[in-house]
Design an enzyme around this catalytic site. Structure first.
Site, mmCIF file in Angstrom:
data_model
loop_
_atom_site.group_PDB
_atom_site.id
_atom_site.type_symbol
_atom_site.label_atom_id
_atom_site.label_comp_id
_atom_site.label_asym_id
_atom_site.label_seq_id
_atom_site.Cartn_x
_atom_site.Cartn_y
_atom_site.Cartn_z
ATOM 1 N N HIS A 106 91.603 -111.559 154.864
ATOM 2 C CA HIS A 106 92.718 -110.712 155.317
ATOM 3 C C HIS A 106 93.670 -111.413 156.290
ATOM 4 C CE1 HIS A 106 91.234 -107.515 153.003
ATOM 5 N NE2 HIS A 106 90.437 -106.937 153.873
ATOM 6 N N HIS A 177 95.453 -101.066 153.929
ATOM 7 C CA HIS A 177 94.003 -100.853 153.887
ATOM 8 C C HIS A 177 93.621 -99.454 154.380
ATOM 9 C CE1 HIS A 177 89.815 -102.012 153.779
ATOM 10 N NE2 HIS A 177 90.093 -103.289 153.603
ATOM 11 N N GLU A 305 93.394 -101.105 147.225
ATOM 12 C CA GLU A 305 94.253 -102.088 147.864
ATOM 13 C C GLU A 305 95.065 -102.814 146.792
ATOM 14 O OE1 GLU A 305 91.676 -104.470 150.559
ATOM 15 O OE2 GLU A 305 90.208 -102.925 150.034
#
Length: 339
Positions: A106, A177, A305
């Site tokens: 991420h 998210h 996502e």
């Protein structure tokens, strides 16, 4: 739709943290912090006519910067960048130069989810946030300017529009998210009926790194084409943490997933221009003293996502995840709720 901006009284990295509320004619509300572009609440009417918050989060901002929360950090409700999901070994090459990130998940250890974004003026009732990521941040090349606009339609669609430009070729793969729970009292999502508009999925190794192989869902636990209860075929210790290749033309707006919870009557549809939807059932979720004093546990939420392929920067056959000067990164994702 109307908007309301409220100061939290908190200053982080010299910038003030605000909560912005968007409200539509149905009385649905979304609250978004300019820290991490966090969607903190999304309140809609369920089939019983009751107001129901369908995203996980905290009652106030302090929860998002609490040390206990950050120690087992689930990126709850936040924007992800510069690069969503996992890059193998946190390494990639652009223009013959190798780059090593500070982390492989991420966007690194201090990604866009922990930044205070600037609130830009808008003409219509919406929220546009901007973050300028300097060259070298988390060891990514190039200065990247990202804008993210949130709109709440009168049809209970939460619309996210991403826009990004760079001054040097860099890796970009953005997503959001949000953790969703559609049941009136929360709890495990195994009985939710879920459909993915995807006949293929991306193979992953034992560390959840995408390998480059694209496999058919037919005959596997990953087959959600016709829809089924989330927990029908899953490994009850693992759940799902899997990327799906959506059955639509590249760049075209289309359905990613559809999820329904019987008791509340709520259905969440996700539409996107992105080619991939990563379906995650919150295996690692462990949050204490969240909204209403509740604790959140594994499998008590799901995430969809939307993004380009994880590790796609290292797989030439996959759609491009680099952005060069003169190019514009664009993505639109819509979370549509009905009851």
């Amino acid at each position: 739709m109307k908007e309301n901006q409220i100061s939290t009284g908190k200053i982080i990295d010299g910038k003030e943290v605000f909560a912005v509320e968007l409200t539509n004619i149905r009385g649905s509300k979304v609250k978004i912090y300019n820290y991490g572009a966090i969607v903190s609440s999304f309140i809609v009417k369920n089939a019983k006519g009751e107001d129901q918050d369908i995203v996980l989060g905290f009652d106030d901002f302090d929860g998002y910067v609490n040390e206990d929360y950050l120690a087992n950090y689930p990126y709850m409700g936040a924007v992800i960048g510069r690069y969503a999901n996992r890059i193998k070994n946190g390494r990639f090459t652009i223009g013959g130069q190798d780059y090593q990130l500070d982390g492989n998940l991420h966007g690194g250890e201090n990604g866009f989810d922990k930044k205070v974004w600037d609130i830009l003026p808008t003409i219509d009732p919406s929220l546009t946030l901007q973050y300028i990521s300097p060259a070298g941040e988390e060891n990514f090349p190039g200065k990247l300017t990202v804008q993210l606009t949130f709109k709440l339609s009168d049809e209970d669609e939460l619309i996210l529009d991403f826009h990004a430009v760079t001054d040097a070729t860099t890796a970009v793969n953005l997503t959001h998210h949000a953790y969703f729970n559609l049941a009136t009292k929360g709890g495990n999502v195994a009985q939710y009926h879920h459909r993915m508009a995807a006949s293929r999925y991306l193979e992953q190794d034992e560390e959840y790194i995408v390998t480059g192989n694209v496999l058919p869902v037919e005959g596997t636990i990953h087959d959600f084409l016709a829809g089924k209860p989330i927990g029908q075929d899953w490994n009850p210790e693992e759940g799902y943490d899997q990327s799906y290749v959506l059955d639509k033309a590249y760049g075209q707006m289309g359905l990613a997933s559809e999820t329904t919870e019987a008791n509340s009557g709520l259905k969440l549809e996700v539409f996107t221009t992105e080619p991939i939807a990563h379906f995650y059932t919150a295996k690692y979720l462990d949050v204490t003293n969240a909204k209403g004093g509740k604790d959140y546990h594994k499998f008590e939420a799901f995430c969809v996502e939307t993004q380009h392929a994880p590790n796609g920067i290292n797989i030439p056959e996959f759609p491009e995840t680099t952005l060069s000067p003169g190019e514009t990164y664009l993505q639109t994702t819509i979370f549509k709720v009905t009851s």
